[in-house]
Scaffold this motif. Sequence first.
Motif, PDB file in Angstrom:
ATOM      1  N   SER A 126       0.871  -1.167   0.000  1.00 48.47           N
ATOM      2  CA  SER A 126       0.000   0.000   0.000  1.00 48.47           C
ATOM      3  C   SER A 126       0.908   1.217   0.000  1.00 48.47           C
ATOM      4  O   SER A 126       1.894   1.260   0.739  1.00 48.47           O
ATOM      5  CB  SER A 126      -0.904   0.012   1.235  1.00 48.47           C
ATOM      6  OG  SER A 126      -1.815  -1.053   1.189  1.00 48.47           O
ATOM      7  N   PHE A 140       1.286   5.640  -0.385  1.00 49.12           N
ATOM      8  CA  PHE A 140       0.618   6.897  -0.088  1.00 49.12           C
ATOM      9  C   PHE A 140       1.528   8.066  -0.472  1.00 49.12           C
ATOM     10  O   PHE A 140       2.761   7.941  -0.482  1.00 49.12           O
ATOM     11  CB  PHE A 140       0.322   7.018   1.417  1.00 49.12           C
ATOM     12  CG  PHE A 140      -0.447   5.866   2.001  1.00 49.12           C
ATOM     13  CD1 PHE A 140       0.190   4.676   2.317  1.00 49.12           C
ATOM     14  CD2 PHE A 140      -1.801   5.979   2.242  1.00 49.12           C
ATOM     15  CE1 PHE A 140      -0.509   3.598   2.860  1.00 49.12           C
ATOM     16  CE2 PHE A 140      -2.518   4.925   2.795  1.00 49.12           C
ATOM     17  CZ  PHE A 140      -1.861   3.740   3.092  1.00 49.12           C
ATOM     18  N   LYS A 160      -3.860   7.623  -2.137  1.00 50.19           N
ATOM     19  CA  LYS A 160      -3.355   6.330  -1.679  1.00 50.19           C
ATOM     20  C   LYS A 160      -3.669   5.239  -2.698  1.00 50.19           C
ATOM     21  O   LYS A 160      -4.675   5.306  -3.418  1.00 50.19           O
ATOM     22  CB  LYS A 160      -3.954   5.969  -0.325  1.00 50.19           C
ATOM     23  CG  LYS A 160      -5.462   5.797  -0.330  1.00 50.19           C
ATOM     24  CD  LYS A 160      -5.957   5.460   1.073  1.00 50.19           C
ATOM     25  CE  LYS A 160      -7.476   5.329   1.103  1.00 50.19           C
ATOM     26  NZ  LYS A 160      -7.971   5.040   2.483  1.00 50.19           N
ATOM     27  N   SER A 181       3.296   1.254   3.352  1.00 49.07           N
ATOM     28  CA  SER A 181       2.689   0.768   4.583  1.00 49.07           C
ATOM     29  C   SER A 181       2.885  -0.737   4.744  1.00 49.07           C
ATOM     30  O   SER A 181       2.791  -1.484   3.767  1.00 49.07           O
ATOM     31  CB  SER A 181       1.196   1.092   4.585  1.00 49.07           C
ATOM     32  OG  SER A 181       0.525   0.435   5.643  1.00 49.07           O
TER      33      SER A 181
END
Lengths: 113, 114
Positions: free
Chosen positions: A32, A34, A49, A94
């Motif tokens: 993930s 961002f 994101k 992440s």
Amino acid sequence: AQSVTQLDSHVSVSEGTPVLLRCNYSSSYSPSLFWYVQHPNKGLQLLLKYTSAATLVKGINGFEAEFKKSETSFHLTKPSAHMSDAAEYFCVVSDRRTYKYIFGTGTRLKVLA
Amino acid sequence: SAVISQKPSRDICQRGTSLTIQCQVDSQVTMMFWYRQQPGQSLTLIATANQGSEATYESGFVIDKFPISRPNLTFSTLTVSNMSPEDSSIYLCSVVVGSEETQYFGPGTRLLVL
């Protein structure tokens, strides 16, 4: 292990010209990703994101980013820079198991009149 | 999302003293984190604040220097102990809401140690 590399510490563009802020990531599984923006003396604001849905992600203020797995990149773009875009931009990966963030070193965007 | 407040917003402290920073959220959150941002640098994670138990510290950060409390799902404190000028930084808390991966950040506490 995960990591993220922001390729430019400083970027200068003229107002009205395109913006490109580069980010490469390393992750042993599908990440993930961002982008956050930090204006001077302000907190961090989420721009956009990517969490494994569409690879082209649209964010606030006209920004967008494209997730390219083959290039392990997540570059941030905007068609036309505005003076108010001058700020520090952080690319983040992440860890989905712990929710921990790993921050890039940041890119300072300067917009010239 | 979540609305996050931090107190104080800024402070100037003398070396050897301690400062406690508060982070308050307007709703119950899943996770709370504390970060440090040294001048001109990126953010570094200090610890994960665990509700009702000891915080989980990252490498290079210890409980004696940065004690953290999280008595409930909406509040946490970070103490910077026995401060030195090297502790001059912005300290930020962040939260995760529900199961989404996004972290929302507080406005930060700007600390200057003389």
